[in-house]
Design a protein around this motif. Structure first.
Motif, PDB file in Angstrom:
ATOM      1  N   PHE A   1       0.833  -1.208   0.000  1.00 49.77           N
ATOM      2  CA  PHE A   1       0.000   0.000   0.000  1.00 49.77           C
ATOM      3  C   PHE A   1       0.868   1.259   0.000  1.00 49.77           C
ATOM      4  N   ASP A   2       1.919   1.249   0.813  1.00 55.26           N
ATOM      5  CA  ASP A   2       2.798   2.413   0.889  1.00 55.26           C
ATOM      6  C   ASP A   2       3.453   2.699  -0.460  1.00 55.26           C
ATOM      7  N   ALA A   3       3.806   1.638  -1.181  1.00 55.14           N
ATOM      8  CA  ALA A   3       4.469   1.806  -2.473  1.00 55.14           C
ATOM      9  C   ALA A   3       3.567   2.511  -3.478  1.00 55.14           C
ATOM     10  N   ARG A   4       2.254   2.422  -3.282  1.00 59.44           N
ATOM     11  CA  ARG A   4       1.297   3.087  -4.176  1.00 59.44           C
ATOM     12  C   ARG A   4       0.803   4.411  -3.621  1.00 59.44           C
ATOM     13  N   GLY A   5       1.298   4.779  -2.455  1.00 57.53           N
ATOM     14  CA  GLY A   5       0.862   6.033  -1.871  1.00 57.53           C
ATOM     15  C   GLY A   5      -0.522   5.975  -1.253  1.00 57.53           C
ATOM     16  N   TYR A   6      -0.989   4.764  -0.923  1.00 54.27           N
ATOM     17  CA  TYR A   6      -2.292   4.638  -0.286  1.00 54.27           C
ATOM     18  C   TYR A   6      -2.245   5.213   1.138  1.00 54.27           C
ATOM     19  N   ARG A   7      -3.374   5.686   1.607  1.00 49.93           N
ATOM     20  CA  ARG A   7      -3.503   6.158   2.986  1.00 49.93           C
ATOM     21  C   ARG A   7      -4.032   5.020   3.842  1.00 49.93           C
ATOM     22  N   VAL A   8      -3.271   4.629   4.851  1.00 43.26           N
ATOM     23  CA  VAL A   8      -3.617   3.480   5.688  1.00 43.26           C
ATOM     24  C   VAL A   8      -4.019   3.966   7.078  1.00 43.26           C
ATOM     25  N   THR A   9      -5.180   3.516   7.533  1.00 42.27           N
ATOM     26  CA  THR A   9      -5.670   3.830   8.875  1.00 42.27           C
ATOM     27  C   THR A   9      -5.840   2.530   9.637  1.00 42.27           C
ATOM     28  N   PHE A  10      -5.449   2.531  10.909  1.00 41.97           N
ATOM     29  CA  PHE A  10      -5.523   1.324  11.713  1.00 41.97           C
ATOM     30  C   PHE A  10      -6.679   1.399  12.700  1.00 41.97           C
ATOM     31  N   ALA A  11      -7.242   0.244  13.008  1.00 38.15           N
ATOM     32  CA  ALA A  11      -8.329   0.135  13.987  1.00 38.15           C
ATOM     33  C   ALA A  11      -8.121  -1.125  14.805  1.00 38.15           C
ATOM     34  N   THR A  12      -8.561  -1.094  16.050  1.00 41.66           N
ATOM     35  CA  THR A  12      -8.546  -2.255  16.940  1.00 41.66           C
ATOM     36  C   THR A  12      -9.902  -2.346  17.630  1.00 41.66           C
ATOM     37  N   PRO A  13     -10.205  -3.457  18.266  1.00 41.80           N
ATOM     38  CA  PRO A  13     -11.535  -3.609  18.879  1.00 41.80           C
ATOM     39  C   PRO A  13     -11.896  -2.534  19.896  1.00 41.80           C
ATOM     40  N   THR A  14     -10.962  -2.139  20.765  1.00 44.30           N
ATOM     41  CA  THR A  14     -11.300  -1.165  21.803  1.00 44.30           C
ATOM     42  C   THR A  14     -10.453   0.101  21.738  1.00 44.30           C
ATOM     43  N   GLY A  15      -9.618   0.226  20.702  1.00 45.02           N
ATOM     44  CA  GLY A  15      -8.779   1.405  20.589  1.00 45.02           C
ATOM     45  C   GLY A  15      -7.430   1.270  21.267  1.00 45.02           C
ATOM     46  N   GLU A  16      -7.152   0.097  21.854  1.00 46.14           N
ATOM     47  CA  GLU A  16      -5.824  -0.140  22.420  1.00 46.14           C
ATOM     48  C   GLU A  16      -4.817  -0.369  21.290  1.00 46.14           C
ATOM     49  N   ARG A  17      -3.585   0.040  21.528  1.00 44.95           N
ATOM     50  CA  ARG A  17      -2.554  -0.113  20.505  1.00 44.95           C
ATOM     51  C   ARG A  17      -2.214  -1.589  20.315  1.00 44.95           C
ATOM     52  N   ALA A  18      -2.116  -2.008  19.071  1.00 48.09           N
ATOM     53  CA  ALA A  18      -1.767  -3.394  18.764  1.00 48.09           C
ATOM     54  C   ALA A  18      -0.252  -3.580  18.762  1.00 48.09           C
ATOM     55  N   HIS A  19       0.178  -4.811  19.071  1.00 54.02           N
ATOM     56  CA  HIS A  19       1.604  -5.153  19.043  1.00 54.02           C
ATOM     57  C   HIS A  19       1.794  -6.499  18.347  1.00 54.02           C
ATOM     58  N   ALA A  20       2.990  -6.665  17.781  1.00 56.47           N
ATOM     59  CA  ALA A  20       3.316  -7.916  17.090  1.00 56.47           C
ATOM     60  C   ALA A  20       3.596  -9.033  18.084  1.00 56.47           C
ATOM     61  N   LEU A  21       3.251 -10.244  17.715  1.00 49.76           N
ATOM     62  CA  LEU A  21       3.591 -11.418  18.507  1.00 49.76           C
ATOM     63  C   LEU A  21       5.105 -11.620  18.487  1.00 49.76           C
ATOM     64  N   PRO A  22       5.742 -11.838  19.631  1.00 52.06           N
ATOM     65  CA  PRO A  22       7.213 -11.956  19.667  1.00 52.06           C
ATOM     66  C   PRO A  22       7.799 -12.977  18.693  1.00 52.06           C
ATOM     67  N   PRO A  23       7.203 -14.170  18.514  1.00 48.52           N
ATOM     68  CA  PRO A  23       7.812 -15.097  17.551  1.00 48.52           C
ATOM     69  C   PRO A  23       7.862 -14.537  16.136  1.00 48.52           C
ATOM     70  N   SER A  24       6.993 -13.568  15.836  1.00 49.38           N
ATOM     71  CA  SER A  24       6.933 -13.052  14.465  1.00 49.38           C
ATOM     72  C   SER A  24       8.045 -12.069  14.147  1.00 49.38           C
ATOM     73  N   TYR A  25       8.843 -11.669  15.155  1.00 47.52           N
ATOM     74  CA  TYR A  25      10.037 -10.876  14.843  1.00 47.52           C
ATOM     75  C   TYR A  25      11.289 -11.545  15.393  1.00 47.52           C
ATOM     76  N   ASP A  26      11.227 -12.861  15.520  1.00 50.53           N
ATOM     77  CA  ASP A  26      12.375 -13.663  15.947  1.00 50.53           C
ATOM     78  C   ASP A  26      12.778 -14.578  14.798  1.00 50.53           C
ATOM     79  N   PRO A  27      13.857 -14.254  14.068  1.00 52.79           N
ATOM     80  CA  PRO A  27      14.235 -15.079  12.912  1.00 52.79           C
ATOM     81  C   PRO A  27      14.718 -16.469  13.300  1.00 52.79           C
ATOM     82  N   ASP A  28      15.007 -16.686  14.571  1.00 52.41           N
ATOM     83  CA  ASP A  28      15.450 -17.998  15.029  1.00 52.41           C
ATOM     84  C   ASP A  28      14.295 -18.872  15.503  1.00 52.41           C
ATOM     85  N   TYR A  29      13.082 -18.314  15.530  1.00 52.04           N
ATOM     86  CA  TYR A  29      11.919 -19.099  15.954  1.00 52.04           C
ATOM     87  C   TYR A  29      11.552 -20.083  14.843  1.00 52.04           C
TER      88      TYR A  29
END
Length: 275
Positions: free
Chosen positions: A26-54
């Motif tokens: 989306f960024d490569a096309r210049g799209y405008r991206v808006t994020f939403a969550t169920p209650t407005g709390e900030r989302a975070h990535a699952l730790p295994p998903s940024y662990d290349p050794d997992y």
């Protein structure tokens, strides 16, 4: 006028590449991206998903390159995901049937929901449901999100769902007909062979669910009916299916390609891909 994309994330953990992959497209096309969550709390990535050794147990190998791990950490550490829209604040909650004045409350609910969801759909060109284990908790059976999905579908606007985010499409149903939106459609999603036997975890809770609480493949096979189909594509590196208005992605490596397919849907009128 750039395309506008609404991206919904779980507050219990999203899989990093399943956000970064589409957003890069989306960024490569210049799209405008808006994020939403169920209650407005900030989302975070699952730790295994940024662990290349997992090592992903069903696949027996790492599914995250060091470059992707870096990108996920950069996204997660940035301010970009701060202050997401809150589905809870935007969309009213359907009253219980036990409400003392159910008919009046239901009428009020429909007035509020129709306006809120209508405004939301009018503001965006496409909806994205990011996967990971978190959606099992707060997206799959989220009635507010179901209303958004139903409205995007009614407005003939495309929806991209990844991994366990595809469950939202199976469960988002009109309460009069109860028929699946996926009836007669072709989709992909997390196949039984890719499900964990143990270790399904979430952010914010000290709890190992073991295996996922439901096999998504079986739900999708039932939801698509005799004239549709589930495509697991087990043994193939990429599994992305477009059957308009839905684009579905199986798992981590399908994230970038699924974003590119959604771009093709939005810009070139693509209606079918992968089946």
């Amino acid at each position: 006028m750039p395309k506008r994309i609404l991206v919904v994330l779980s507050e219990y953990g999203y899989w990093g590449e399943e956000l970064v992959g589409p957003v890069e497209a989306f960024d490569a096309r210049g799209y405008r991206v808006t994020f939403a969550t169920p209650t407005g709390e900030r989302a975070h990535a699952l730790p295994p998903s940024y662990d290349p050794d997992y090592v992903d147990p069903p696949l027996g190998r790492s599914v995250t390159t060091r470059d992707m791990a870096r990108k996920v950490r950069e996204m997660d550490d940035s301010t970009r995901l701060d202050n997401p829209l809150s589905l809870q604040q935007l969309i009213p909650e359907r009253p219980y049937y036990s409400a003392l004045n159910h008919l009046r409350e239901l009428e009020e609910y429909h007035r509020g929901a129709d306006t809120a969801v209508g405004d939301l759909v009018a503001g965006f060109d496409a909806l994205v449901l990011v996967g990971g284990s978190g959606p099992i908790v707060d997206l799959a059976n989220n009635e507010r999100l179901h209303e958004v999905v139903l409205a995007f579908t009614a407005a003939d606007k495309p929806i991209l769902a990844e991994c366990y985010g595809v469950a939202v499409l199976a469960f988002a149903r009109d309460l009069e007909s109860r028929q699946s939106l996926l009836w007669g459609k072709h989709v992909t999603g997390h196949p039984k062979e890719y499900d964990y036997k143990d270790g399904t975890g979430f952010l914010g809770v000290d709890f190992n669910m073991g295996p996922p609480p439901y096999p998504l493949e079986y739900i999708l096979r039932d939801a698509t009916g005799p004239d549709g189909a589930f495509h697991g594509n087990v043994g193939k590196e990429i599994s992305v299916i477009a059957d308009y208005p839905f684009v579905t992605a199986r798992s981590t490596p399908d994230s970038g390609p699924s974003g590119e397919i959604l771009v093709q849907v939005l810009e070139n009128g693509l209606r079918r891909h992968g089946w």
